[in-house]
Design a protein around this motif. Structure first.
Motif, PDB file in Angstrom:
ATOM      1  N   ALA A  22       0.864  -1.159   0.004  1.00  0.00           N
ATOM      2  CA  ALA A  22       0.120  -0.022  -0.029  1.00  0.00           C
ATOM      3  C   ALA A  22       1.070   1.164  -0.050  1.00  0.00           C
ATOM      4  O   ALA A  22       1.915   1.116   0.500  1.00  0.00           O
ATOM      5  CB  ALA A  22      -1.017  -0.211   1.255  1.00  0.00           C
ATOM      6  N   TYR A  25       3.565   6.737   3.973  1.00  0.00           N
ATOM      7  CA  TYR A  25       3.003   8.038   4.529  1.00  0.00           C
ATOM      8  C   TYR A  25       3.591   9.159   3.536  1.00  0.00           C
ATOM      9  O   TYR A  25       2.666   9.942   3.373  1.00  0.00           O
ATOM     10  CB  TYR A  25       3.769   8.211   5.809  1.00  0.00           C
ATOM     11  N   LEU A  28       1.375   9.252   0.669  1.00  0.00           N
ATOM     12  CA  LEU A  28      -0.030   9.626   1.084  1.00  0.00           C
ATOM     13  C   LEU A  28      -0.013  11.286   1.335  1.00  0.00           C
ATOM     14  O   LEU A  28      -0.911  11.781   1.022  1.00  0.00           O
ATOM     15  CB  LEU A  28      -0.627   8.813   2.524  1.00  0.00           C
ATOM     16  N   LEU A  49      -8.918  13.138   4.529  1.00  0.00           N
ATOM     17  CA  LEU A  49      -8.395  11.484   4.320  1.00  0.00           C
ATOM     18  C   LEU A  49      -8.143  11.054   5.760  1.00  0.00           C
ATOM     19  O   LEU A  49      -7.277  11.761   6.252  1.00  0.00           O
ATOM     20  CB  LEU A  49      -7.432  11.616   3.394  1.00  0.00           C
ATOM     21  N   HIS A  51      -6.146   7.998   7.106  1.00  0.00           N
ATOM     22  CA  HIS A  51      -5.518   6.559   6.827  1.00  0.00           C
ATOM     23  C   HIS A  51      -5.676   5.727   8.187  1.00  0.00           C
ATOM     24  O   HIS A  51      -5.640   6.091   9.238  1.00  0.00           O
ATOM     25  CB  HIS A  51      -3.916   6.793   6.807  1.00  0.00           C
ATOM     26  N   PRO A  53      -4.494   2.749   9.656  1.00  0.00           N
ATOM     27  CA  PRO A  53      -2.894   1.757   9.768  1.00  0.00           C
ATOM     28  C   PRO A  53      -3.418   0.521   9.801  1.00  0.00           C
ATOM     29  O   PRO A  53      -4.478   0.191  10.335  1.00  0.00           O
ATOM     30  CB  PRO A  53      -2.343   2.497  11.146  1.00  0.00           C
ATOM     31  N   ARG A  57      -6.652  -2.301  11.784  1.00  0.00           N
ATOM     32  CA  ARG A  57      -7.731  -2.777  10.823  1.00  0.00           C
ATOM     33  C   ARG A  57      -8.602  -3.702  11.491  1.00  0.00           C
ATOM     34  O   ARG A  57      -9.873  -3.699  11.310  1.00  0.00           O
ATOM     35  CB  ARG A  57      -6.960  -3.685   9.698  1.00  0.00           C
ATOM     36  N   GLY A  92      -4.332  -1.143   1.290  1.00  0.00           N
ATOM     37  CA  GLY A  92      -4.223   0.146   2.068  1.00  0.00           C
ATOM     38  C   GLY A  92      -5.831   0.640   2.077  1.00  0.00           C
ATOM     39  O   GLY A  92      -6.571   0.344   1.167  1.00  0.00           O
ATOM     40  N   LEU A  94      -8.239   4.192   3.273  1.00  0.00           N
ATOM     41  CA  LEU A  94      -8.328   5.512   3.739  1.00  0.00           C
ATOM     42  C   LEU A  94      -9.755   5.965   3.967  1.00  0.00           C
ATOM     43  O   LEU A  94     -10.579   5.496   3.184  1.00  0.00           O
ATOM     44  CB  LEU A  94      -7.651   6.583   2.514  1.00  0.00           C
ATOM     45  N   THR A 122      -7.489  12.867  -5.445  1.00  0.00           N
ATOM     46  CA  THR A 122      -6.902  11.725  -4.816  1.00  0.00           C
ATOM     47  C   THR A 122      -7.083  10.441  -5.456  1.00  0.00           C
ATOM     48  O   THR A 122      -5.798   9.847  -5.452  1.00  0.00           O
ATOM     49  CB  THR A 122      -7.875  11.381  -3.426  1.00  0.00           C
TER      50      THR A 122
END
Ligand SMILES: Cc1cc2nc3c(=O)[nH]c(=O)nc-3n(C[C@H](O)[C@H](O)[C@H](O)COP(=O)(O)O)c2cc1C
Length: 191
Positions: A22, A25, A28, A49, A51, A53, A57, A92, A94, A122
Protein backbone atom coordinates in the motif's frame (compact mmCIF):
# COMPACT_ATOMS: atom_id res chain seq x y z
CA UNK A 1 1.58 8.92 -20.09
CA UNK A 2 0.18 12.40 -20.80
CA UNK A 3 -2.08 14.00 -18.22
CA UNK A 4 -5.07 13.79 -20.57
CA UNK A 5 -4.46 10.07 -21.19
CA UNK A 6 -4.16 9.51 -17.45
CA UNK A 7 -7.54 11.21 -16.95
CA UNK A 8 -9.16 9.05 -19.63
CA UNK A 9 -7.52 5.90 -18.26
CA UNK A 10 -8.59 6.32 -14.61
CA UNK A 11 -10.35 3.20 -13.52
CA UNK A 12 -11.54 1.81 -10.21
CA UNK A 13 -10.17 -1.57 -9.15
CA UNK A 14 -11.88 -3.29 -6.22
CA UNK A 15 -10.01 -4.45 -3.11
CA UNK A 16 -10.18 -8.14 -4.08
CA UNK A 17 -7.99 -7.41 -7.11
CA UNK A 18 -5.42 -5.27 -5.33
CA UNK A 19 -2.18 -6.43 -3.80
CA UNK A 20 0.48 -4.81 -1.62
CA UNK A 21 2.37 -2.79 -0.92
CA UNK A 22 0.00 0.00 0.00
CA UNK A 23 1.19 3.61 -0.32
CA UNK A 24 3.53 4.75 2.43
CA UNK A 25 3.23 7.93 4.46
CA UNK A 26 5.27 10.14 2.09
CA UNK A 27 3.15 9.02 -0.85
CA UNK A 28 -0.02 9.64 1.14
CA UNK A 29 1.19 13.17 1.82
CA UNK A 30 1.54 13.72 -1.94
CA UNK A 31 -1.97 12.38 -2.41
CA UNK A 32 -3.30 14.64 0.35
CA UNK A 33 -1.59 17.63 -1.30
CA UNK A 34 -3.38 16.76 -4.56
CA UNK A 35 -6.68 16.63 -2.65
CA UNK A 36 -5.89 20.03 -1.14
CA UNK A 37 -5.44 21.40 -4.70
CA UNK A 38 -9.15 20.93 -5.45
CA UNK A 39 -11.23 24.08 -6.04
CA UNK A 40 -12.57 25.19 -2.67
CA UNK A 41 -14.69 28.36 -2.37
CA UNK A 42 -13.55 30.39 0.65
CA UNK A 43 -10.98 27.70 1.53
CA UNK A 44 -13.38 25.88 3.84
CA UNK A 45 -11.53 22.57 3.48
CA UNK A 46 -14.57 20.27 3.46
CA UNK A 47 -12.54 17.16 2.52
CA UNK A 48 -10.44 15.00 4.82
CA UNK A 49 -8.58 11.72 4.37
CA UNK A 50 -7.97 9.45 7.34
CA UNK A 51 -5.46 6.65 6.88
CA UNK A 52 -6.36 3.39 8.61
CA UNK A 53 -3.07 1.88 9.83
CA UNK A 54 -2.65 -1.88 9.36
CA UNK A 55 -2.61 -2.39 13.12
CA UNK A 56 -5.99 -0.69 13.44
CA UNK A 57 -7.72 -2.74 10.72
CA UNK A 58 -9.04 -5.30 13.22
CA UNK A 59 -10.48 -2.53 15.38
CA UNK A 60 -12.20 -1.10 12.30
CA UNK A 61 -13.52 -4.60 11.54
CA UNK A 62 -15.11 -4.62 15.01
CA UNK A 63 -16.80 -1.32 14.16
CA UNK A 64 -18.04 -2.69 10.81
CA UNK A 65 -19.51 -5.65 12.72
CA UNK A 66 -21.18 -3.25 15.18
CA UNK A 67 -22.62 -1.31 12.22
CA UNK A 68 -24.01 -4.55 10.79
CA UNK A 69 -25.66 -5.36 14.13
CA UNK A 70 -27.04 -1.83 14.26
CA UNK A 71 -28.62 -2.29 10.82
CA UNK A 72 -29.91 -5.75 11.71
CA UNK A 73 -29.82 -6.83 15.35
CA UNK A 74 -30.44 -10.41 14.15
CA UNK A 75 -27.16 -10.49 12.18
CA UNK A 76 -25.69 -13.98 12.51
CA UNK A 77 -22.02 -14.95 12.70
CA UNK A 78 -21.78 -15.28 8.93
CA UNK A 79 -23.15 -11.77 8.36
CA UNK A 80 -20.79 -10.35 10.99
CA UNK A 81 -17.81 -12.15 9.47
CA UNK A 82 -18.79 -10.71 6.07
CA UNK A 83 -19.02 -7.21 7.54
CA UNK A 84 -15.63 -7.61 9.24
CA UNK A 85 -14.05 -8.82 6.01
CA UNK A 86 -14.94 -5.56 4.27
CA UNK A 87 -12.76 -3.63 6.72
CA UNK A 88 -9.83 -5.96 6.09
CA UNK A 89 -10.01 -6.08 2.28
CA UNK A 90 -7.42 -4.22 0.21
CA UNK A 91 -3.77 -3.52 1.06
CA UNK A 92 -4.40 0.09 2.04
CA UNK A 93 -7.48 1.86 3.34
CA UNK A 94 -8.38 5.54 3.64
CA UNK A 95 -11.56 6.89 5.17
CA UNK A 96 -13.06 9.90 3.38
CA UNK A 97 -14.79 12.49 5.52
CA UNK A 98 -16.71 15.53 4.29
CA UNK A 99 -17.17 18.33 6.80
CA UNK A 100 -19.66 21.01 5.82
CA UNK A 101 -19.37 24.43 7.41
CA UNK A 102 -21.82 27.28 7.79
CA UNK A 103 -20.82 30.10 5.43
CA UNK A 104 -22.90 32.99 4.10
CA UNK A 105 -21.51 32.69 0.52
CA UNK A 106 -20.81 28.97 0.27
CA UNK A 107 -23.88 26.74 0.35
CA UNK A 108 -23.53 23.01 1.16
CA UNK A 109 -23.77 22.01 -2.51
CA UNK A 110 -20.60 23.96 -3.32
CA UNK A 111 -18.81 22.26 -0.46
CA UNK A 112 -19.98 18.83 -1.67
CA UNK A 113 -18.68 19.61 -5.15
CA UNK A 114 -15.36 20.72 -3.68
CA UNK A 115 -15.16 17.44 -1.75
CA UNK A 116 -15.98 15.52 -4.95
CA UNK A 117 -13.17 17.31 -6.77
CA UNK A 118 -10.80 16.49 -3.90
CA UNK A 119 -11.90 12.86 -4.08
CA UNK A 120 -11.15 12.76 -7.79
CA UNK A 121 -7.73 14.38 -7.24
CA UNK A 122 -7.07 11.73 -4.59
CA UNK A 123 -7.92 8.88 -6.96
CA UNK A 124 -5.90 10.41 -9.80
CA UNK A 125 -2.90 11.06 -7.54
CA UNK A 126 -2.95 7.44 -6.37
CA UNK A 127 -2.93 6.32 -10.00
CA UNK A 128 -0.13 8.76 -10.83
CA UNK A 129 1.91 7.04 -8.11
CA UNK A 130 1.29 3.64 -9.71
CA UNK A 131 -1.65 2.43 -7.60
CA UNK A 132 -5.21 1.51 -8.39
CA UNK A 133 -8.04 2.28 -6.01
CA UNK A 134 -11.79 2.16 -5.50
CA UNK A 135 -14.14 4.36 -3.53
CA UNK A 136 -16.65 2.31 -1.53
CA UNK A 137 -19.43 3.30 0.80
CA UNK A 138 -22.48 1.22 1.80
CA UNK A 139 -25.20 2.06 4.29
CA UNK A 140 -22.76 1.39 7.15
CA UNK A 141 -21.11 4.77 6.58
CA UNK A 142 -24.19 6.43 8.09
CA UNK A 143 -24.29 4.12 11.13
CA UNK A 144 -23.79 5.52 14.63
CA UNK A 145 -21.07 2.91 15.15
CA UNK A 146 -18.93 4.34 12.33
CA UNK A 147 -19.85 7.94 13.07
CA UNK A 148 -18.69 7.44 16.67
CA UNK A 149 -15.51 5.61 15.57
CA UNK A 150 -14.52 8.61 13.42
CA UNK A 151 -15.78 11.11 16.02
CA UNK A 152 -18.00 12.90 13.51
CA UNK A 153 -19.89 15.92 14.74
CA UNK A 154 -22.73 17.94 13.19
CA UNK A 155 -22.16 18.65 9.50
CA UNK A 156 -19.64 15.82 9.16
CA UNK A 157 -20.26 12.85 6.87
CA UNK A 158 -18.30 9.66 6.40
CA UNK A 159 -18.44 9.42 2.61
CA UNK A 160 -16.81 6.00 2.58
CA UNK A 161 -13.46 4.30 2.16
CA UNK A 162 -10.84 4.20 -0.56
CA UNK A 163 -9.22 0.78 -0.96
CA UNK A 164 -5.81 1.13 -2.59
CA UNK A 165 -3.01 -1.14 -3.75
CA UNK A 166 -1.08 -2.37 -6.75
CA UNK A 167 -2.69 -3.99 -9.73
CA UNK A 168 -0.97 -5.54 -12.72
CA UNK A 169 -2.80 -6.46 -15.84
CA UNK A 170 -5.87 -5.32 -17.62
CA UNK A 171 -8.54 -3.19 -16.08
CA UNK A 172 -12.19 -3.21 -17.02
CA UNK A 173 -13.55 0.26 -17.65
CA UNK A 174 -17.09 0.97 -16.48
CA UNK A 175 -19.50 2.02 -19.23
CA UNK A 176 -18.97 5.68 -19.92
CA UNK A 177 -20.98 8.26 -21.76
CA UNK A 178 -19.61 9.46 -25.09
CA UNK A 179 -17.96 12.87 -24.88
CA UNK A 180 -20.73 14.26 -27.14
CA UNK A 181 -23.28 13.27 -24.49
CA UNK A 182 -21.43 15.29 -21.88
CA UNK A 183 -20.70 18.38 -23.99
CA UNK A 184 -23.26 20.46 -25.87
CA UNK A 185 -23.43 23.95 -27.35
CA UNK A 186 -25.75 26.47 -25.75
CA UNK A 187 -28.34 28.06 -27.97
CA UNK A 188 -30.53 30.85 -26.57
CA UNK A 189 -34.10 29.50 -26.08
CA UNK A 190 -36.29 30.26 -29.12
CA UNK A 191 -33.40 30.40 -31.63
C1 LIG B 1 -18.90 8.47 -2.95
C2 LIG B 1 -18.88 7.19 -3.74
C3 LIG B 1 -19.26 6.00 -3.14
C4 LIG B 1 -19.25 4.80 -3.85
N1 LIG B 1 -19.63 3.64 -3.23
C5 LIG B 1 -19.58 2.47 -3.92
C6 LIG B 1 -19.91 1.24 -3.28
O1 LIG B 1 -20.23 1.18 -2.10
N2 LIG B 1 -19.87 0.11 -4.04
C7 LIG B 1 -19.50 0.15 -5.37
O2 LIG B 1 -19.46 -0.92 -6.00
N3 LIG B 1 -19.17 1.30 -5.98
C8 LIG B 1 -19.20 2.46 -5.29
N4 LIG B 1 -18.86 3.63 -5.92
C9 LIG B 1 -18.51 3.61 -7.35
C10 LIG B 1 -17.09 3.10 -7.60
O3 LIG B 1 -16.16 3.74 -6.76
C11 LIG B 1 -16.66 3.32 -9.06
O4 LIG B 1 -16.58 4.69 -9.35
C12 LIG B 1 -17.62 2.67 -10.04
O5 LIG B 1 -17.55 1.26 -9.86
C13 LIG B 1 -17.32 3.03 -11.52
O6 LIG B 1 -16.03 2.62 -11.85
P1 LIG B 1 -14.94 3.67 -12.41
O7 LIG B 1 -14.55 4.53 -11.23
O8 LIG B 1 -13.84 2.80 -12.92
O9 LIG B 1 -15.57 4.48 -13.50
C14 LIG B 1 -18.84 4.81 -5.21
C15 LIG B 1 -18.44 6.02 -5.81
C16 LIG B 1 -18.45 7.19 -5.10
C17 LIG B 1 -18.01 8.47 -5.76
Amino acid sequence: MSAITALHDRCSVGPRHLRGPAPGYEELLQVAAAAAAAPDHASLGPFRLIHIPDLARNRLADVFAAAATEADPESDDEALAKARKRALAGPGLLAVVVELKEHPQVPPEEQWVSAGAALQNTLLALEALGYRAKMLSGARVRSSALRAAFELGDGAHLLGFIAVGRHNGDVKHATRRAAEQVLSEWAPPGD
